[in-house]
Scaffold this active site. Structure first.
Site, PDB file in Angstrom:
ATOM      1  N   SER A 234      45.192  36.697  29.108  1.00 25.32           N
ATOM      2  CA  SER A 234      45.859  37.645  30.004  1.00 25.32           C
ATOM      3  C   SER A 234      47.298  37.214  30.230  1.00 25.32           C
ATOM      4  O   SER A 234      47.559  36.144  30.794  1.00 25.32           O
ATOM      5  CB  SER A 234      45.127  37.695  31.347  1.00 25.32           C
TER       6      SER A 234
ATOM      7  N   HIS B 105      45.328  40.677  26.668  1.00 20.89           N
ATOM      8  CA  HIS B 105      44.939  41.475  27.839  1.00 20.89           C
ATOM      9  C   HIS B 105      46.186  41.677  28.689  1.00 20.89           C
ATOM     10  O   HIS B 105      46.873  40.711  29.045  1.00 20.89           O
ATOM     11  CB  HIS B 105      43.851  40.726  28.607  1.00 20.89           C
TER      12      HIS B 105
ATOM     13  N   ASP C 162      47.658  43.303  32.127  1.00 21.10           N
ATOM     14  CA  ASP C 162      47.268  43.799  33.452  1.00 21.10           C
ATOM     15  C   ASP C 162      48.364  44.666  34.057  1.00 21.10           C
ATOM     16  O   ASP C 162      49.458  44.180  34.353  1.00 21.10           O
ATOM     17  CB  ASP C 162      46.999  42.609  34.384  1.00 21.10           C
TER      18      ASP C 162
ATOM     19  N   MET D 152      49.354  46.912  37.230  1.00 10.43           N
ATOM     20  CA  MET D 152      48.987  47.115  38.639  1.00 10.43           C
ATOM     21  C   MET D 152      49.998  48.040  39.296  1.00 10.43           C
ATOM     22  O   MET D 152      51.206  47.888  39.081  1.00 10.43           O
ATOM     23  CB  MET D 152      48.952  45.783  39.374  1.00 10.43           C
TER      24      MET D 152
ATOM     25  N   HIS E 125      44.675  46.883  30.813  1.00 10.66           N
ATOM     26  CA  HIS E 125      43.805  47.055  31.987  1.00 10.66           C
ATOM     27  C   HIS E 125      44.603  47.753  33.081  1.00 10.66           C
ATOM     28  O   HIS E 125      45.528  47.169  33.650  1.00 10.66           O
ATOM     29  CB  HIS E 125      43.333  45.651  32.416  1.00 10.66           C
TER      30      HIS E 125
ATOM     31  N   MET F 205      44.951  48.935  36.510  1.00  8.08           N
ATOM     32  CA  MET F 205      44.514  48.884  37.906  1.00  8.08           C
ATOM     33  C   MET F 205      45.395  49.872  38.659  1.00  8.08           C
ATOM     34  O   MET F 205      46.350  49.511  39.340  1.00  8.08           O
ATOM     35  CB  MET F 205      44.640  47.449  38.434  1.00  8.08           C
TER      36      MET F 205
ATOM     37  N   MET G  29      34.419  43.156  36.347  1.00  9.77           N
ATOM     38  CA  MET G  29      35.375  42.276  37.031  1.00  9.77           C
ATOM     39  C   MET G  29      34.610  41.163  37.743  1.00  9.77           C
ATOM     40  O   MET G  29      33.674  41.428  38.502  1.00  9.77           O
ATOM     41  CB  MET G  29      36.198  43.046  38.063  1.00  9.77           C
TER      42      MET G  29
ATOM     43  N   ASP H 108      36.317  39.659  33.278  1.00 10.10           N
ATOM     44  CA  ASP H 108      37.723  39.388  33.629  1.00 10.10           C
ATOM     45  C   ASP H 108      37.813  38.801  35.032  1.00 10.10           C
ATOM     46  O   ASP H 108      37.401  39.435  36.002  1.00 10.10           O
ATOM     47  CB  ASP H 108      38.498  40.717  33.551  1.00 10.10           C
TER      48      ASP H 108
HETATM   49  C1  DX5 Z   1      42.979  40.135  37.866  1.00  6.67           C
HETATM   50  C2  DX5 Z   1      43.352  40.494  36.437  1.00  6.67           C
HETATM   51  C3  DX5 Z   1      42.979  39.463  35.465  1.00  6.67           C
HETATM   52  C4  DX5 Z   1      43.686  38.149  35.633  1.00  6.67           C
HETATM   53  C5  DX5 Z   1      42.762  37.048  35.232  1.00  6.67           C
HETATM   54  O1  DX5 Z   1      43.435  41.124  38.702  1.00  6.67           O
HETATM   55  O2  DX5 Z   1      42.731  41.708  36.068  1.00  6.67           O
HETATM   56  O3  DX5 Z   1      43.108  39.928  34.128  1.00  6.67           O
HETATM   57  O4  DX5 Z   1      44.864  38.045  34.902  1.00  6.67           O
HETATM   58  O5  DX5 Z   1      43.358  35.850  35.544  1.00  6.67           O
HETATM   59  P1  DX5 Z   1      42.526  34.505  35.688  1.00  6.67           P
HETATM   60  O6  DX5 Z   1      41.920  34.209  34.355  1.00  6.67           O
HETATM   61  O7  DX5 Z   1      43.564  33.516  36.091  1.00  6.67           O
HETATM   62  O8  DX5 Z   1      41.477  34.732  36.736  1.00  6.67           O
HETATM   63 ZN    ZN Z   2      42.644  42.295  33.848  1.00  5.98          ZN
END
Ligand code: DX5
Ligand code: ZN
Length: 229
Positions: free
Chosen positions: A16, A40, A42, A44, A73, A75, A143, A181
């Site tokens: 990620s 991956h 993220d 947000m 991903h 969010m 998750m 994740d």
């Molecule tokens: C959390 C994200 C994850 C995050 C995981 O909101 O969706 O993808 O980057 O990070 P680690 O592996 O540090 O928990």
């Molecule tokens: Zn994620």
């Protein structure tokens, strides 16, 4: 033996980039893409989760530095407003959250842009709500932390959801990758693998390691070991 119930799915690591150094993103993406077939990403929106990260322009910029599968991903509360932009920016898949509702419509909209589609559930969302969509998606994301931030601790209570998803996917023969994740590290990856996950997102466990190649390889082998392979 327990693992014989599982299909012999491939184990995939998905670093990620949330844990990368954003000041050196091109270098970070290039080096991690030499070590992994997946990235991956993220996204947000500051609404679905209390944090803001990156959007399509950044995905487009890092696409020039990587041939990896971009596992994006989302969010976000209204991800469909950005499907076209993410597709044009070079996303390979978009994963939306079930909690935002209108799931079937949103899956169909993502498909219209030739994207692979994932569906994610938060730690407090019941697995039963995801099950009806297994025939419509490419990726099911369980998750193992509440989304929003990297570096949180794995919530073991989600393992049962992974187990049930694995059983359904194998029994029905769905072509769905099962991803986990949040908080995936050397202590937790074996548990998730045994439960039936096959795609492992890891941010801090990889990026905080002085040798990221070694971190990925250790995690990968711990997953295989948990499966007795
Ligand atoms: C959390 C994200 C994850 C995050 C995981 O909101 O969706 O993808 O980057 O990070 P680690 O592996 O540090 O928990
Ligand atoms: Zn994620």
């Amino acid at each position: 033996m327990e693992e014989q119930r599982h299909s012999l799915h491939k184990i995939t690591m998905a670093p990620s980039i949330l844990s990368a150094d954003f000041g050196y993103l091109s270098t970070e993406v290039e080096s991690i893409s030499r070590l992994s077939d997946w990235l991956h990403i993220d996204v947000m929106d500051g609404h679905f989760v209390p944090n803001l990260t990156i959007g399509p322009p950044v995905v487009e910029a890092i696409r020039r530095h990587s041939k990896a599968f971009f596992d994006v991903h989302l969010m976000m509360t209204n991800p469909e407003n950005y499907f076209e932009n993410f597709a044009k920016s070079g996303a390979d898949s978009v994963t939306i959250h079930l909690e935002i509702g209108n799931t079937a419509e949103r899956i169909a909209m993502a498909r219209d842009h030739d994207l692979k589609v994932g569906l994610a559930i938060n730690p407090d969302t019941e697995y039963e709500l995801l099950r009806p969509y297994l025939s419509q998606i490419d990726l099911a994301l369980v998750m193992s932390v509440f989304p929003g931030f990297g570096g949180q601790s794995f919530i073991p209570g989600v393992l049962d959801k992974i187990r049930r998803a694995r059983e359904d996917i194998d029994r029905e023969g769905y072509n769905v990758s099962l991803e986990v994740d949040g908080g995936v590290n050397k202590e937790t990856i074996g548990l998730a693998a045994k439960a039936g996950a096959e795609v492992f997102v890891a941010g801090s466990a990889i990026f905080s390691h002085s040798d990221r190649g070694q971190a990925i390889s250790e995690l990968y082998h711990l997953a295989l070991q948990a499966l007795g392979r």
